[in-house]
Write an enzyme that holds these catalytic residues in place. Structure first.
Site, short mmCIF file in Angstrom:
data_model
loop_
_atom_site.label_atom_id
_atom_site.label_comp_id
_atom_site.label_asym_id
_atom_site.label_seq_id
_atom_site.Cartn_x
_atom_site.Cartn_y
_atom_site.Cartn_z
N GLY A 48 0.85 -1.17 0.00
CA GLY A 48 0.00 0.00 0.00
C GLY A 48 0.90 1.23 0.00
CD GLN A 53 3.75 5.75 2.71
OE1 GLN A 53 2.73 5.23 2.25
NE2 GLN A 53 4.71 5.05 3.28
CB CYS A 96 5.74 2.22 7.49
SG CYS A 96 5.23 3.72 6.63
CG LEU A 97 6.93 1.15 1.30
CD1 LEU A 97 6.20 1.54 0.02
CD2 LEU A 97 8.10 0.23 0.98
CG HIS A 138 -0.15 1.45 7.58
ND1 HIS A 138 0.83 0.93 8.42
CD2 HIS A 138 0.50 2.29 6.75
CE1 HIS A 138 2.00 1.46 8.11
NE2 HIS A 138 1.84 2.29 7.09
CD GLU A 139 -1.25 2.74 2.89
OE1 GLU A 139 -0.76 3.89 2.87
OE2 GLU A 139 -0.54 1.73 2.91
CG HIS A 142 0.82 6.80 5.71
ND1 HIS A 142 2.01 7.29 6.20
CD2 HIS A 142 1.03 5.48 5.47
CE1 HIS A 142 2.89 6.29 6.28
NE2 HIS A 142 2.33 5.18 5.84
#
Ligand code: NI
Length: 174
Positions: A48, A53, A96-97, A138-139, A142
């Site tokens: 995702g 990000q 997480c990226l 999670h998204e 963000h």
């Protein structure tokens, strides 16, 4: 086009992203951006990715088709909102990226109702469960300016190179 990922610590990651004007969704520029977001998610080995990000603070995220039970395509959520459908939360590990080299355990609702616009601006309403629900939460965090590490515990540090070769694919990054 592949975007660079914005890493923590960066103040932008802690700010709420702006709503997308539905009239702009079908513009050539936004359609290209969504395509590039999906491409970036796959190249960076995430499941995702939120627009913030890649340095663009708008309410838009993409989720890989591998975790999308709604259809065969990658999922794009624009201006998403969710409400809980389960009372309790469940623990699981996330990465997480934007926070490379670390995984942590965090509680999430097991079942949620999601409403958003899709990549064509059409209204989407669906119920998400289990890991799919976890990714959406999670998204959306963000997009609200929050990182999972604010609430996570039991951090586990992993070799950044190991992550690159997908050794840790049991716990995908989002
Ligand atoms: Ni993330």
């Amino acid at each position: 086009m592949i975007y660079d990922i914005v890493f923590e610590p960066t103040p932008m990651l802690h700010e709420r992203s702006a709503d997308v004007d539905p009239k702009e969704i079908n513009s050539r520029e936004m359609q290209k951006f969504i395509k590039d977001m999906v491409e970036t998610m796959y190249i960076k080995d995430g499941v995702g990715l939120a627009a913030i990000q890649v340095g663009r603070p708008i309410q838009l995220c993409v989720i890989t088709k591998n975790y999308n039970p709604l259809g065969k395509d990658d999922l794009c959520l624009i201006n998403p909102v969710w409400t809980k459908l389960s009372i309790t939360k469940e623990w699981d590990e996330e990465g997480c990226l934007s926070v490379p080299g670390v995984y942590g355990k965090i509680k999430r609702y097991k079942k949620i109702r999601v409403s958003a616009l899709d990549k064509k601006g059409k209204k989407l309403e669906f119920i998400a469960e289990d890991f799919f629900a976890r990714i959406v939460q999670h998204e959306c965090d963000h997009l609200g300016g929050h990182l999972y590490i604010e609430k996570a515990t039991d951090f586990r540090h992993v070799d950044k190179e190991a992550v690159k070769v997908k050794v840790n694919s049991k716990y995908p990054r989002v």
